[in-house]
Write a protein that holds these residues in place. Structure first.
Motif, mmCIF file in Angstrom:
data_model
loop_
_atom_site.group_PDB
_atom_site.id
_atom_site.type_symbol
_atom_site.label_atom_id
_atom_site.label_comp_id
_atom_site.label_asym_id
_atom_site.label_seq_id
_atom_site.Cartn_x
_atom_site.Cartn_y
_atom_site.Cartn_z
ATOM 1 N N THR A 17 0.828 -1.209 0.000
ATOM 2 C CA THR A 17 0.000 0.000 0.000
ATOM 3 C C THR A 17 0.862 1.260 0.000
ATOM 4 O OG1 THR A 17 -1.699 -1.213 1.210
ATOM 5 C CG2 THR A 17 -1.951 1.166 1.051
ATOM 6 N N ASN A 18 0.670 2.051 -1.029
ATOM 7 C CA ASN A 18 1.396 3.320 -1.188
ATOM 8 C C ASN A 18 0.403 4.436 -1.369
ATOM 9 O OD1 ASN A 18 4.262 2.290 -1.536
ATOM 10 N ND2 ASN A 18 3.172 1.113 -3.093
ATOM 11 N N ILE A 19 0.854 5.661 -1.133
ATOM 12 C CA ILE A 19 0.014 6.797 -1.507
ATOM 13 C C ILE A 19 0.785 7.657 -2.498
ATOM 14 C CG2 ILE A 19 -1.246 6.847 0.694
ATOM 15 C CD1 ILE A 19 0.337 9.602 1.026
ATOM 16 N N HIS A 20 0.018 8.364 -3.307
ATOM 17 C CA HIS A 20 0.647 9.200 -4.320
ATOM 18 C C HIS A 20 1.295 10.414 -3.665
ATOM 19 C CE1 HIS A 20 0.713 11.828 -8.011
ATOM 20 N NE2 HIS A 20 1.357 10.729 -8.382
ATOM 21 N N ILE A 21 2.352 10.907 -4.298
ATOM 22 C CA ILE A 21 3.139 11.993 -3.684
ATOM 23 C C ILE A 21 2.413 13.330 -3.640
ATOM 24 C CG2 ILE A 21 5.388 10.966 -4.201
ATOM 25 C CD1 ILE A 21 5.502 12.868 -6.663
ATOM 26 N N LEU A 27 2.468 16.578 1.851
ATOM 27 C CA LEU A 27 3.001 17.860 1.371
ATOM 28 C C LEU A 27 2.700 19.025 2.299
ATOM 29 C CD1 LEU A 27 2.191 17.738 -2.462
ATOM 30 C CD2 LEU A 27 4.309 17.092 -1.289
ATOM 31 N N LEU A 110 -6.846 5.962 5.455
ATOM 32 C CA LEU A 110 -6.121 4.707 5.635
ATOM 33 C C LEU A 110 -6.548 4.079 6.957
ATOM 34 C CD1 LEU A 110 -2.723 6.384 4.888
ATOM 35 C CD2 LEU A 110 -3.440 4.391 3.584
ATOM 36 N N ILE A 112 -5.092 0.808 9.144
ATOM 37 C CA ILE A 112 -3.943 -0.103 9.073
ATOM 38 C C ILE A 112 -3.898 -0.959 10.330
ATOM 39 C CG2 ILE A 112 -1.435 -0.194 8.698
ATOM 40 C CD1 ILE A 112 -1.623 2.909 8.114
ATOM 41 N N CYS B 5 9.605 12.976 -11.216
ATOM 42 C CA CYS B 5 9.951 13.045 -9.808
ATOM 43 C C CYS B 5 11.154 12.166 -9.513
ATOM 44 C CB CYS B 5 8.751 12.587 -8.976
ATOM 45 S SG CYS B 5 9.094 12.525 -7.198
ATOM 46 N N VAL B 14 5.762 11.741 -12.454
ATOM 47 C CA VAL B 14 5.052 12.100 -11.219
ATOM 48 C C VAL B 14 3.875 11.150 -11.025
ATOM 49 C CG1 VAL B 14 3.528 13.853 -10.208
ATOM 50 C CG2 VAL B 14 5.779 14.507 -11.076
ATOM 51 N N GLU B 15 3.179 10.891 -12.108
ATOM 52 C CA GLU B 15 2.013 10.005 -12.057
ATOM 53 C C GLU B 15 2.334 8.662 -11.418
ATOM 54 O OE1 GLU B 15 0.308 9.703 -15.976
ATOM 55 O OE2 GLU B 15 -1.222 8.301 -15.261
ATOM 56 N N ASN B 16 3.507 8.143 -11.715
ATOM 57 C CA ASN B 16 3.867 6.798 -11.233
ATOM 58 C C ASN B 16 4.638 6.792 -9.919
ATOM 59 O OD1 ASN B 16 2.668 5.549 -13.394
ATOM 60 N ND2 ASN B 16 4.538 5.539 -14.633
ATOM 61 N N THR B 17 4.819 7.962 -9.306
ATOM 62 C CA THR B 17 5.640 7.987 -8.089
ATOM 63 C C THR B 17 4.768 8.009 -6.838
ATOM 64 O OG1 THR B 17 7.324 9.205 -9.304
ATOM 65 C CG2 THR B 17 7.558 9.091 -6.913
ATOM 66 N N ASN B 18 4.950 7.003 -6.012
ATOM 67 C CA ASN B 18 4.207 6.865 -4.761
ATOM 68 C C ASN B 18 5.193 6.725 -3.625
ATOM 69 O OD1 ASN B 18 1.366 6.445 -5.808
ATOM 70 N ND2 ASN B 18 2.500 4.902 -6.961
ATOM 71 N N ILE B 19 4.713 6.970 -2.419
ATOM 72 C CA ILE B 19 5.547 6.631 -1.267
ATOM 73 C C ILE B 19 4.782 5.645 -0.401
ATOM 74 C CG2 ILE B 19 6.778 8.845 -1.236
ATOM 75 C CD1 ILE B 19 5.147 9.202 1.479
ATOM 76 N N HIS B 20 5.550 4.854 0.340
ATOM 77 C CA HIS B 20 4.916 3.855 1.180
ATOM 78 C C HIS B 20 4.238 4.531 2.378
ATOM 79 C CE1 HIS B 20 4.859 0.212 3.888
ATOM 80 N NE2 HIS B 20 4.242 -0.180 2.791
ATOM 81 N N ILE B 21 3.187 3.881 2.869
ATOM 82 C CA ILE B 21 2.381 4.508 3.920
ATOM 83 C C ILE B 21 3.085 4.589 5.278
ATOM 84 C CG2 ILE B 21 0.163 3.935 2.890
ATOM 85 C CD1 ILE B 21 0.074 1.507 4.832
ATOM 86 N N VAL B 92 11.115 17.805 -1.308
ATOM 87 C CA VAL B 92 10.443 17.355 -0.086
ATOM 88 C C VAL B 92 11.355 16.349 0.601
ATOM 89 C CG1 VAL B 92 8.384 16.279 0.937
ATOM 90 C CG2 VAL B 92 8.162 17.597 -1.185
ATOM 91 N N LEU B 110 12.337 13.657 -2.130
ATOM 92 C CA LEU B 110 11.631 13.804 -3.405
ATOM 93 C C LEU B 110 12.055 15.117 -4.052
ATOM 94 C CD1 LEU B 110 8.221 13.059 -1.733
ATOM 95 C CD2 LEU B 110 8.972 11.729 -3.711
ATOM 96 N N ILE B 112 10.609 17.230 -7.381
ATOM 97 C CA ILE B 112 9.474 17.130 -8.301
ATOM 98 C C ILE B 112 9.418 18.369 -9.194
ATOM 99 C CG2 ILE B 112 6.975 16.714 -8.416
ATOM 100 C CD1 ILE B 112 7.123 16.200 -5.292
#
Lengths: 273, 273
Positions: A17-21, A27, A110, A112, B5, B14-21, B92, B110, B112
């Motif tokens: 599980t990831n969230i978009h930046i 941010l 989320l 968890i 990013c 950017v569209e494909n860049t996520n971070i883990h929760i 960031v 990050l 961006i």
């Protein structure tokens, strides 16, 4: 069996599980959370936690995207998927994905499941050491994700041989970084009633305490804490944990009959929760 | 062509860049950022922005994982990939992924590229309307991701027909939510020097102003702002933008010769930056 995460109507493994930046929690620090644990496979004080989570969301002007019933069913599904009898559950609600790092469209929620990290028996014996720091949390009544102060103070805490920080301002204490504070003097219990997050364990212990002792919810001076017979903190993970040193000063006496009584009563109750 | 990013040594869309929760920026608000833009394809005041980013990281006790040279090469690669002559760049830096929502292992960085949202010409004519709010940012000298106050105040700002908030405390102003404030009275320019984020455009405009006017960096009373000949704000995206209303009160006169002069000088300089 592994921990899982609900994100906007979908459950997947925590690992995946990831969230978009563009999330505003990341941010802009626009996020809040809550955390509770289960005993005997059942969320402890679910009604109270839900009420607080919903209230935090209102105060933070974040729409709560889930009903209480749906949230409960997600929680129970996550517990089942964990394969554990008991686990921790974290709710995180953020401002969601933003097209310009400012405008809010819809929130991200989320939920968890996590391992529990209970306090060791020896820590209940030894008590907690904390440093003091002049600060009041911003919007203390909201369980926001804002823990900058604690994170920045981590090296000071470690260097002092402590594990947490007691916040005070203008001579009055408020809370530890993630838990509430009580003092006992001449068998009267007192705890701050403003500039704090109203902990669920605080609420639970207040009920228990009021049935057995004189209890005062009022402003508490740092000096009173240093001169108290007992000082203890309450939280979901710590339950009722003595504080035995603040900076370089020992606090409280060897006799911790009040906090011991409250912890024993709580543990007794939890067996049949 | 699209925005890209950089995340920990890898560049993707950017569209494909996520971070883990488990990121501490998300879970604990443990994050900072910086933002600058290019003119003529070249980062404006790169040295100053880098210096501030690196200083924010030190103050926030986050290790800066990238060298200035490497960061610059990433920035130039992102600009090239954007296909735009000019874009915005956001750094960031967070506490990174944590095994227990508290312990820090290594930071996440990050970088961006973003579209620029320049202020319209008509806005420079009309000026900005702001509401006032009693508050000082927590750690104002760090460009942290903490914008809770602004996000919570968004609906008040909208309802007042305003676009931002002027923070003040004990009768003294500090800053807008994302920009600095200057006043002009009898041809003398003044701007607050404490409880603020030291803006790069503030620094640039101070140099420009000192060469042409008497300038005072000192505490500025809210009352002085209300009685000033001119009030303006400076930021990366706003450059030099007049403030013409605070709450229900008009501020400044029709003659905005000082802010006009500074904006024109800045625009002139930017043509050949």
């Amino acid at each position: 069996m592994a921990h899982h995460c609900y994100l906007n109507n979908k459950i997947d493994s925590v690992e995946n599980t990831n969230i978009h930046i563009t999330d505003l929690g990341l941010l802009r620090g626009y996020g809040l959370f809550d955390y509770f644990r289960t005993y005997n496979g059942r969320p402890f004080q679910w009604d109270w936690y839900w009420e607080r989570f919903d209230r935090s969301a209102k105060l933070m002007k974040l729409p709560n995207p889930i009903s209480k019933e749906k949230a409960y069913s997600v929680v129970m599904a996550l517990i089942e998927k964990s394969g554990l009898e008991d686990c921790g559950i974290r709710f995180v609600l953020t401002g969601g994905y933003s097209p310009d790092a400012m405008k809010m469209i819809e929130p991200n929620l989320l939920i968890i499941s996590e391992d529990i990290h209970p306090v060791k028996e020896s820590e209940y014996e030894a008590g907690m050491k904390v440093i003091s720091h002049e600060y009041v949390r911003d919007y203390p009544e909201i369980k926001s994700t804002d823990y900058k102060h604690l994170m920045i103070l981590q090296s000071d805490i470690r260097e002092a041989g402590a594990t947490d920080v007691l916040f005070h301002k203008d001579g009055k204490i408020s809370e530890l970084s993630r838990s509430n504070v009580f003092i006992v003097k001449n068998n009267v219990i007192a705890t701050p009633d403003t500039q704090i997050l109203r902990g669920i364990t605080r609420r639970y212990i207040l009920e228990l305490a009021k049935a057995n002792f004189k209890v005062e919810e009022r402003s508490v001076a740092l000096q009173e804490v240093l001169e108290a017979d007992e000082v203890f903190t309450t939280s979901t993970t710590k339950k009722v944990l003595p504080i035995t040193r603040i900076d370089n000063q020992l606090v409280g006496s060897e006799n911790r009959s009040v906090s011991k009584f409250l912890l024993e009563e709580m543990n007794h109750h939890l067996k049949t929760w």
